[in-house]
Motif scaffolding. Sequence first.
Motif, PDB file in Angstrom:
ATOM      1  N   SER A  37       0.839  -1.194   0.000  1.00 39.25           N
ATOM      2  CA  SER A  37       0.000   0.000   0.000  1.00 39.25           C
ATOM      3  C   SER A  37       0.875   1.246   0.000  1.00 39.25           C
ATOM      4  O   SER A  37       2.035   1.213   0.420  1.00 39.25           O
ATOM      5  N   ASP A  38       0.305   2.348  -0.455  1.00 34.86           N
ATOM      6  CA  ASP A  38       1.061   3.603  -0.472  1.00 34.86           C
ATOM      7  C   ASP A  38       1.417   4.041   0.947  1.00 34.86           C
ATOM      8  O   ASP A  38       2.497   4.602   1.175  1.00 34.86           O
ATOM      9  N   GLU A  39       0.549   3.747   1.886  1.00 36.75           N
ATOM     10  CA  GLU A  39       0.824   4.141   3.277  1.00 36.75           C
ATOM     11  C   GLU A  39       2.066   3.429   3.809  1.00 36.75           C
ATOM     12  O   GLU A  39       2.943   4.048   4.425  1.00 36.75           O
ATOM     13  N   ALA A  40       2.160   2.111   3.579  1.00 31.74           N
ATOM     14  CA  ALA A  40       3.321   1.358   4.045  1.00 31.74           C
ATOM     15  C   ALA A  40       4.587   1.806   3.324  1.00 31.74           C
ATOM     16  O   ALA A  40       5.668   1.916   3.930  1.00 31.74           O
ATOM     17  N   LEU A  41       4.455   2.070   2.017  1.00 30.26           N
ATOM     18  CA  LEU A  41       5.618   2.532   1.246  1.00 30.26           C
ATOM     19  C   LEU A  41       6.101   3.888   1.738  1.00 30.26           C
ATOM     20  O   LEU A  41       7.307   4.117   1.913  1.00 30.26           O
ATOM     21  N   ALA A  42       5.154   4.800   1.987  1.00 30.25           N
ATOM     22  CA  ALA A  42       5.522   6.148   2.414  1.00 30.25           C
ATOM     23  C   ALA A  42       6.218   6.131   3.781  1.00 30.25           C
ATOM     24  O   ALA A  42       7.185   6.866   4.012  1.00 30.25           O
ATOM     25  N   ALA A  43       5.743   5.282   4.681  1.00 27.46           N
ATOM     26  CA  ALA A  43       6.345   5.217   6.019  1.00 27.46           C
ATOM     27  C   ALA A  43       7.782   4.726   5.939  1.00 27.46           C
ATOM     28  O   ALA A  43       8.688   5.274   6.591  1.00 27.46           O
ATOM     29  N   LEU A  44       8.029   3.686   5.137  1.00 26.49           N
ATOM     30  CA  LEU A  44       9.392   3.170   5.004  1.00 26.49           C
ATOM     31  C   LEU A  44      10.288   4.168   4.280  1.00 26.49           C
ATOM     32  O   LEU A  44      11.446   4.374   4.662  1.00 26.49           O
ATOM     33  N   GLN A  45       9.761   4.792   3.243  1.00 26.19           N
ATOM     34  CA  GLN A  45      10.565   5.769   2.483  1.00 26.19           C
ATOM     35  C   GLN A  45      11.007   6.923   3.378  1.00 26.19           C
ATOM     36  O   GLN A  45      12.174   7.332   3.343  1.00 26.19           O
ATOM     37  N   ALA A  46      10.105   7.433   4.187  1.00 22.59           N
ATOM     38  CA  ALA A  46      10.454   8.559   5.066  1.00 22.59           C
ATOM     39  C   ALA A  46      11.540   8.161   6.058  1.00 22.59           C
ATOM     40  O   ALA A  46      12.470   8.940   6.333  1.00 22.59           O
ATOM     41  N   LEU A  47      11.446   6.949   6.592  1.00 20.65           N
ATOM     42  CA  LEU A  47      12.443   6.513   7.573  1.00 20.65           C
ATOM     43  C   LEU A  47      13.806   6.297   6.914  1.00 20.65           C
ATOM     44  O   LEU A  47      14.847   6.633   7.489  1.00 20.65           O
ATOM     45  N   ILE A  48      13.806   5.764   5.692  1.00 19.16           N
ATOM     46  CA  ILE A  48      15.077   5.563   4.979  1.00 19.16           C
ATOM     47  C   ILE A  48      15.750   6.895   4.689  1.00 19.16           C
ATOM     48  O   ILE A  48      16.967   7.047   4.883  1.00 19.16           O
ATOM     49  N   LEU A  49      14.977   7.869   4.223  1.00 27.27           N
ATOM     50  CA  LEU A  49      15.568   9.178   3.926  1.00 27.27           C
ATOM     51  C   LEU A  49      16.064   9.869   5.187  1.00 27.27           C
ATOM     52  O   LEU A  49      17.076  10.574   5.166  1.00 27.27           O
ATOM     53  N   ASP A  50      15.364   9.661   6.300  1.00 25.45           N
ATOM     54  CA  ASP A  50      15.841  10.236   7.558  1.00 25.45           C
ATOM     55  C   ASP A  50      17.142   9.558   7.996  1.00 25.45           C
ATOM     56  O   ASP A  50      18.061  10.217   8.485  1.00 25.45           O
ATOM     57  N   GLU A  51      17.207   8.243   7.819  1.00 29.60           N
ATOM     58  CA  GLU A  51      18.445   7.527   8.178  1.00 29.60           C
ATOM     59  C   GLU A  51      19.593   7.949   7.257  1.00 29.60           C
ATOM     60  O   GLU A  51      20.751   7.985   7.694  1.00 29.60           O
ATOM     61  N   TYR A  52      19.285   8.273   6.014  1.00 31.02           N
ATOM     62  CA  TYR A  52      20.314   8.754   5.079  1.00 31.02           C
ATOM     63  C   TYR A  52      21.017   9.982   5.656  1.00 31.02           C
ATOM     64  O   TYR A  52      22.241  10.123   5.521  1.00 31.02           O
ATOM     65  N   ASP A  53      20.281  10.856   6.281  1.00 33.44           N
ATOM     66  CA  ASP A  53      20.830  12.123   6.755  1.00 33.44           C
ATOM     67  C   ASP A  53      21.446  12.048   8.152  1.00 33.44           C
ATOM     68  O   ASP A  53      21.946  13.060   8.651  1.00 33.44           O
TER      69      ASP A  53
END
Length: 619
Positions: A366-382
Amino acid sequence: MTESTPPEDGRPEVAAAPSVAAPPRRGWRDGLGDLGRGMEFGAWVSALISVPTACLLIGGSAAMLLYAEMPGVVLGLLAYAGRSFGLCLVWSLPAAIPAGVVAWLYRGVAARLGRPGVEPSVRKRRRRRRWAVAAGLGAVAMIVGFFGGSYLCRVASRNAEQAVAETDELDPDWRLDDLMATREEVPDDENSALIVAEVVDVLPEGWDQKPLKKPGSPDPDPDAPLDPATALERAEDLDESRSLPDDVARVIGDELEKLSEAVDLARQVADYDRGRHELELGPTLIDTPLAETQNARGAARLLRADALILAHDGAIDEALDSCRAILGVARSIGDEPFAISQLVRTAIDFVATKAARRALAQGEASDEALAALQALILDEYDQPRLDYALCGERAMLVELIGRIGDGELSMDALSGAKGPDGGPPPVRSLSGLTVVRSWYETSVALRWFNELISVLELPEDVWPDALEAYQVRVEAVRKSRIGPYTATLPILMMPAIESIFQAELRLRAELGATALLIAAERHRLATGAWPASPGDIDDELLDVGQPSDPHTGEPFRMEHVDGRLRIYSIGPNLRDERGSYIPRKADWNQTDDDIGAVGYDPDLRGRPPDPKPPEGVER
């Protein structure tokens, strides 16, 4: 005067020869005297070297006393001066004993030949002159040592003060005590490290590790039942878009059923953003135990197995939640000021990205599950992983140097030597050179680390050039004549900088490519087609901006070929190999090293297992 009468035979009369006195008989006391005088002469010859050397060291240590502030340093220097004087006496023995024996033999032979010895008055004058020469050399050496030590102290202390001032300007809290005191405080109800520790306590020790194969033992039977560790190993090497073989899925699933309590606990970490392990610094700092940090790997591998089975069963949203939990385990390490801690965090992040890519290759989320993981990955990137590591290593190296220079810690302790109480061995004396060297080493360590930390402010793609320039300067010090003596600990104790930076660049490439893959999947779900390039992805799907290829500073490469969307960095060798890489190669620069992620068209996802064992991972 009466005239002498010539002899009757007419030969002249020969006067009688005067009598020759026999040499006096020598007793054992004379032999002992000769032995003593010979030993004294040998000791004097040795003293011509040992006395000036000891006085030079004593003078240098005396100069250090003017700069010493810690009572332990003063006592250590005094003890070292006493040891130097004692060594002066000890060094005299090897020369004194053989010289005494030679003198004893020589005088015995000379006496038998009737050669007179030296008059006692002359002997006394010679003795006084000899020792006056030794004392004069010692006095000169002590003066030279004192003024030379004073000069070295001024130069070394000035260098250290300048380096400390420069570092204070960059970071007022750089010292170890301040660094530990200013670590982020995390309340217990927000601390994911506590949950991870509970998971580790529930897990059987070494639950996912294969038993060690003894040398000479036969290879395992390929038809033998799978154990969980072997099943997980096989799953790691499978094509991401293919389902798990039935036997692999069954063994891993059965193992997770047994560990259901640990799995349920571990999944909760997905709801935590941060964590903190309490650290108790070891006596030598480098022996600080990091058991909780290292054990976090076990929790990450458990969640990796959980994500495998969930994706295999078609529960893609739940599998992505487990991937978020893996990232939560990595973030539980927080701002630990050790390079090894941040490398563990990096390794767990790699586990998360790999699990996420496989979950996406097994079905649609689902887009909700994808968005949650994407946000956490980008935060971990920084997250400033390298900053935590380098600042911590700087503080600990300087603290370690300071403890050795202050006489609190011996160099033997760094090699694992133990004292009578089981702790570090005691410092029995402290040389002035150790104190001066500690000041030089402080300035070297601070400037080297400050330079490395300043590299982090540069764009990622110029890090390799900056590191190369840094390595050239360090190598010049290493190969110089005095560098190994004035920068001993910085040379020996600096972490593997190139490997640390290389791991960070690779992680950023994987995190960035995986985040873009998720954004591209969300774009496909919204529009029905893959984006043609990263720039085609809707800005609303990447509201924090697109990550760039850390090796070039340019956008990630993207191409859709044969039902596969490849998003990749061109890697350290800066050659575009169209997303190809050869796994498990140590030297990336000599082989395909593109780093990235692969998305699959829906009809290629979750395909049946490949009947042939995979030779590598296709990207």
